[in-house]
Structure formats: structure tokens, C-alpha cells
Write an enzyme that holds these catalytic residues in place. Structure first.
Site, PDB file in Angstrom:
ATOM      1  N   LYS A   1     -36.062  -4.914  95.184  1.00 54.64           N
ATOM      2  CA  LYS A   1     -35.513  -4.443  96.448  1.00 54.64           C
ATOM      3  C   LYS A   1     -34.573  -5.442  97.113  1.00 54.64           C
ATOM      4  O   LYS A   1     -33.846  -5.089  98.038  1.00 54.64           O
ATOM      5  CB  LYS A   1     -36.655  -4.066  97.389  1.00 54.64           C
ATOM      6  CG  LYS A   1     -37.426  -2.827  96.929  1.00 54.64           C
ATOM      7  CD  LYS A   1     -36.588  -1.578  97.096  1.00 54.64           C
ATOM      8  CE  LYS A   1     -37.374  -0.330  96.769  1.00 54.64           C
ATOM      9  NZ  LYS A   1     -36.717   0.878  97.272  1.00 54.64           N
TER      10      LYS A   1
ATOM     11  N   SER B   1     -46.637  -0.696  90.219  1.00 58.71           N
ATOM     12  CA  SER B   1     -45.615   0.276  89.814  1.00 58.71           C
ATOM     13  C   SER B   1     -44.928  -0.145  88.512  1.00 58.71           C
ATOM     14  O   SER B   1     -44.415   0.703  87.773  1.00 58.71           O
ATOM     15  CB  SER B   1     -44.577   0.480  90.926  1.00 58.71           C
ATOM     16  OG  SER B   1     -43.811  -0.684  91.111  1.00 58.71           O
TER      17      SER B   1
END
Ligand SMILES: Cc1ncc(COP(=O)(O)O)c(C=O)c1O
Length: 321
Positions: free
Chosen positions: A48, A282
Site C-alpha cells: 500500500k 492475505s
């Protein structure tokens, strides 16, 4: 690729250019390959950082961010960490709004990086470590309130195209360059869908035959058209049961893969023990999905995945035994 570019002007310049590693121990005896992009090696230990940089630099270029203006975003921790780094270096005050259901390491890290962290209680019945779509709605309302109150710039990762653009301009092309274009498929666990959308666009543009799969939690696979029976899955960072994600374009989706909490956790643990790769839930989901594909419709093929964030972000959870 910027890993060996000499002295960089700031940590912002150290974002991206992550290594691509073949997971040959995890795929032993299977046929086919998994190529993993080690996104946890970014300065904020997640992919991110890339969108944080893109959102802020695009907003600056569009004249939406003046010096000193406050930036606000809803985050499961990783986007907030990236924004804390980018805003800290560029001098914008940053407010991260996060659910109390996300792991505590994330809030502490953002605070250390100079962010103001606002924690929002989960809905009654929600469990820590399992942030649902409903929990996220509460965080969204609080983020909107703070934006109004402070006339802030909303670094809106669910809506701003800069999110997918970061991966379209950088992550996807890096994978193509590092693999010599030799990938057959890509699968990605979606939160905002920015990584999927951006990488899929880059891959399809390069070679429309590269198959792109959306990864969702079993019991919360709404994009695949399933009813929600397990909103409290364990895969932090996505699987929010949102039926429409702006950045996931139907023409880029070749199929859907559903993964359970158990196989996600097992894959993350094997990544650590057998590949020396310490990544989060994830990332385990992406690897579990890639293995499913190699056992099924992508038998003998090469599947690319992103390993989204560091296992260090989950030391307070039971991901690690
Ligand atoms: C750890 C982790 N995995 C996956 C995702 C999902 O990525 P995207 O929002 O690009 O779909 C996120 C997003 O916040 C994340 O933090």
C-alpha cells in the site's frame, strides 16, 4: 526498478522495485510455478506504500493538495502506514481512521510514523481480527465526519483511480519485466480491488491471454455471486463483502477463487517455514489460491501473486503458533 539506484532522496523513492521470487519449495511435485512479488519489502512493509505515493502525487499534480492541508483516510493499517510515510516526508498532517478490529501493531506503527490514529469500535457481535463490511461502514462514517470537520483531503482508496494506477504503472509492469513476460495467470485477494484492477489492466494490455482471477474468502465471495455466510473471516485487508468494486472491471476477470481461513493460514505458515518469507494473512490467501489454480485450470502454468504485507504486522494474532 530502484533497488540499486544509489543514494535516494527519501524513503518515498524506496517504494516499489520489490523482488519477484519463485516459490519452488511450496510447489514441489505439482508442476507449474508460483512467482511471488515481495511487497512486504516496501518501506511501510506493505504494497500500500505504492498507492499512498500515487494518491498524494496525483493530488498534488491536480492542485488538490496545498501545503499544510490535512489528509484523511480509512485504513486497515497498511494504506495508513504508507500515507503516514509519504505525508510525513512531504509535510502534510495525516489522520488514519481504523477499526479496532485490526491488529494493534498497525495503529502503533502509524502513530510512530507521525499519524494521528482514530480507532472506531466494531459493531456489537463483531470479533477483533475479523473486520466485516458493517464494521467498515462505521469507519467510513467517522472518516467522512473528520474530513468535513477539518476541510481535509480524503485519500479515498476505494474511489480514487490513483490506487489502481499505482499498480498499472508499476507493480504489473515490474512483474512483466522481472519474469520476462512469462506469466500465464495472476490471482489476487481483493480489498479495494486496486491491486487486482491495476495489475490485470497491465497484464491484459501486454498479453490478453494472461488469465486474471479474483480471490475472495469462502463465505464472503460476493463478487463471485455467493451469499455472505461468513462475514467474520480471518483474512485482514479485504473480503469486505462489497458487491461492487469500482476498480475491478468485469472484462479483466477470468474467474474467481475462494479460499478458507484454514488454507490461508496454512499457506502463510508454509511460506514462512519453507520459503523464508514472513508475510501476512492475505499473502497466504493469494498463495493458497495460486496452488488451487495449479491443481486445477492452470495446471503446469506460471501464476503470479503479490505478497501484500509483513508477518510482523500479525504478531499479536494467532497467525503464528
Ligand atoms: C494486507 C492486505 N492485503 C490485501 C489488501 C487488498 O488490496 P487491494 O485494496 O488492492 O484490493 C489490502 C488492502 O488494504 C491489505 O492491506
Amino acid at each position: 526498478m530502484n533497488r540499486s539506484r544509489g543514494v535516494l532522496a527519501s524513503a518515498i523513492e524506496a517504494i516499489g522495485g520489490t523482488p519477484l521470487v519463485e516459490l519452488s519449495r511450496l510447489t514441489r511435485g505439482m508442476g507449474g510455478r508460483i512467482l511471488a512479488k515481495l511487497e512486504y519489502l516496501n518501506p511501510g512493509f506493505s504494497k500500500k506504500d505504492r498507492i499512498a505515493r500515487q494518491i498524494i502525487e496525483d493530488a498534488e499534480a491536480q492542485g488538490l493538495l496545498q501545503p499544510g492541508r490535512t489528509v484523511v483516510e480509512l485504513t486497515s493499517g497498511n494504506t495508513g502506514t504508507g500515507l503516514a510515510i509519504v505525508c510525513g516526508i512531504k509535510g502534510y498532517p495525516f489522520v488514519a481512521v481504523m477499526s479496532r478490529g485490526n491488529s494493534v501493531e498497525r495503529a502503533r506503527m502509524m502513530t510512530a510514523l507521525g499519524a494521528e490514529v482514530v480507532l472506531v469500535d466494531q459493531l456489537p457481535g463483531s470479533k477483533p481480527g475479523a473486520v466485516s463490511g458493517g464494521d467498515l461502514e462505521l469507519v467510513e462514517r467517522e472518516a467522512q465526519r473528520i474530513v468535513r470537520e477539518r476541510s481535509a483531503f480524503r485519500a479515498d482508496q476505494f474511489r480514487l483511480e490513483s490506487n489502481a494506477r499505482a499498480h498499472y504503472l508499476h507493480t504489473g509492469p515490474e512483474i512483466l519485466e522481472q519474469s520476462g513476460g512469462a506469466i500465464d495467470a495472476f490471482c489476487d485477494f481483493v480489498g479495494t480491488g486496486g491491486s487486482f484492477g491495476g495489475c490485470a489492466a497491465a497484464f491484459k494490455e501486454y498479453n490478453p491471454a494472461i488469465r486474471c482471477y479474483v480471490v475472495e474468502p469462502e463465505g464472503a465471495a460476493v463478487l463471485a455471486g455467493d451469499p455472505v455466510t461468513n462475514p467474520h473471516h480471518r483474512i485482514q485487508g479485504g473480503g469486505y463483502s462489497m458487491a461492487h468494486l469500482l476498480m475491478v472491471r468485469p472484462e479483466h476477470v477470468d474467474g474467481y477463487v475462494k479460499v478458507s481461513d484454514e488454507e490461508t493460514i496454512a499457506a502463510a505458515r508454509r511460506l514462512a517455514k519453507e520459503e523464508g518469507i514472513f508475510a501476512g494473512f492475505s499473502s497466504g490467501a493469494n498463495v493458497a489460491a495460486a496452488k488451487r489454480l495449479l491443481e486445477g485450470e492452470c495446471r503446469g502454468k506460471t501464476v503470479a501473486v503479490l505478497l501484500n504485507d509483513s508477518g510482523l504486522k500479525y504478531l499479536s494474532t494467532d497467525l503464528w503458533e
